[in-house]
Design a protein around this motif. Structure first.
Motif, PDB file in Angstrom:
ATOM      1  N   LYS A 164      48.541  23.378  49.837  1.00 14.92           N
ATOM      2  CA  LYS A 164      48.782  24.628  50.548  1.00 14.92           C
ATOM      3  C   LYS A 164      48.939  25.777  49.559  1.00 14.92           C
ATOM      4  N   ARG A 165      48.398  26.906  49.953  1.00 14.92           N
ATOM      5  CA  ARG A 165      48.426  28.081  49.087  1.00 14.92           C
ATOM      6  C   ARG A 165      49.834  28.439  48.652  1.00 14.92           C
ATOM      7  N   GLU A 166      50.785  28.396  49.566  1.00 13.38           N
ATOM      8  CA  GLU A 166      52.149  28.847  49.274  1.00 13.38           C
ATOM      9  C   GLU A 166      52.904  27.919  48.337  1.00 13.38           C
ATOM     10  N   GLU A 167      52.343  26.759  48.065  1.00 13.11           N
ATOM     11  CA  GLU A 167      53.008  25.800  47.191  1.00 13.11           C
ATOM     12  C   GLU A 167      52.717  26.034  45.718  1.00 13.11           C
ATOM     13  N   TYR A 168      51.762  26.887  45.413  1.00 11.92           N
ATOM     14  CA  TYR A 168      51.377  27.137  44.024  1.00 11.92           C
ATOM     15  C   TYR A 168      52.130  28.339  43.460  1.00 11.92           C
ATOM     16  N   ASP A 169      52.417  28.253  42.169  1.00 11.51           N
ATOM     17  CA  ASP A 169      53.216  29.288  41.512  1.00 11.51           C
ATOM     18  C   ASP A 169      52.375  30.339  40.795  1.00 11.51           C
ATOM     19  N   PHE A 170      51.269  29.919  40.207  1.00 13.78           N
ATOM     20  CA  PHE A 170      50.476  30.823  39.390  1.00 13.78           C
ATOM     21  C   PHE A 170      49.021  30.793  39.841  1.00 13.78           C
ATOM     22  N   TRP A 171      48.383  31.956  39.747  1.00 11.29           N
ATOM     23  CA  TRP A 171      47.007  32.122  40.225  1.00 11.29           C
ATOM     24  C   TRP A 171      46.181  32.885  39.205  1.00 11.29           C
ATOM     25  N   GLY A 172      44.894  32.565  39.170  1.00 11.61           N
ATOM     26  CA  GLY A 172      43.952  33.365  38.418  1.00 11.61           C
ATOM     27  C   GLY A 172      43.467  34.538  39.245  1.00 11.61           C
ATOM     28  N   GLN A 173      42.583  35.327  38.642  1.00 16.20           N
ATOM     29  CA  GLN A 173      42.085  36.539  39.313  1.00 16.20           C
ATOM     30  C   GLN A 173      40.877  36.262  40.191  1.00 16.20           C
ATOM     31  N   GLY A 174      40.288  35.076  40.039  1.00 19.73           N
ATOM     32  CA  GLY A 174      39.159  34.685  40.876  1.00 19.73           C
ATOM     33  C   GLY A 174      37.817  34.939  40.220  1.00 19.73           C
ATOM     34  N   THR A 175      36.831  34.172  40.651  1.00 20.77           N
ATOM     35  CA  THR A 175      35.454  34.347  40.208  1.00 20.77           C
ATOM     36  C   THR A 175      34.542  34.211  41.414  1.00 20.77           C
ATOM     37  N   GLN A 176      33.573  35.096  41.513  1.00 23.16           N
ATOM     38  CA  GLN A 176      32.698  35.143  42.689  1.00 23.16           C
ATOM     39  C   GLN A 176      31.585  34.103  42.575  1.00 23.16           C
ATOM     40  N   VAL A 177      31.403  33.355  43.639  1.00 22.50           N
ATOM     41  CA  VAL A 177      30.274  32.433  43.771  1.00 22.50           C
ATOM     42  C   VAL A 177      29.469  32.865  44.986  1.00 22.50           C
ATOM     43  N   THR A 178      28.199  33.108  44.771  1.00 20.05           N
ATOM     44  CA  THR A 178      27.310  33.521  45.854  1.00 20.05           C
ATOM     45  C   THR A 178      26.134  32.561  45.904  1.00 20.05           C
TER      46      THR A 178
END
Length: 124
Positions: free
Chosen positions: A107-121
């Motif tokens: 679940k998303r709310e269970e994670y503490d740290f996140w990256g900024q993301g990378t686009q996949v098309t």
């Protein structure tokens, strides 16, 4: 402070492959379960795959089973997502996430740290 940086996204045709990487710094990587999430335009962020601290346990969502593989290299503080047989519905921003836990969160709310993301098309 932990810092996660994703890379490897891009534009690919249907049926193609990409390998995403997520490099971590500012944390003891081997203490952290890691996850990959994705968020398509106008939709909620969803769990894609997760891997335990040692890499011994992996989990993925039904829609990517048999196509995506999560792995990690603790010596390089990096987690990977190998994506094969890509479909247009895989188009999204892909995020990696970390939590210092033995059990892999889904679940998303269970994670503490996140990256900024990378686009996949994925083009049809």
């Amino acid at each position: 402070q932990a810092h996660l940086v994703e890379s490897g996204g891009g534009l690919v045709q249907t049926g193609g492959s990409l390998r995403l990487s997520c490099g971590a710094s500012g944390l003891t990587f081997s203490w952290y379960a890691m996850g990959w999430f994705r968020q398509a335009a106008g939709k909620e962020r969803e769990f894609v795959a997760g891997i335990s601290r040692t890499g011994g346990n992996t989990y993925d969502t039904d829609s990517v089973k048999g196509r995506f593989t999560i792995s990690r290299d603790n010596a390089k503080s990096t987690v990977y997502l190998q994506m094969n047989s890509l479909k247009p519905e895989d188009t999204a921003v892909y995020y990696c996430a970390a939590r210092a836990t033995k059990v892999v969160p889904t679940k998303r709310e269970e994670y503490d740290f996140w990256g900024q993301g990378t686009q996949v098309t994925v083009s049809s």
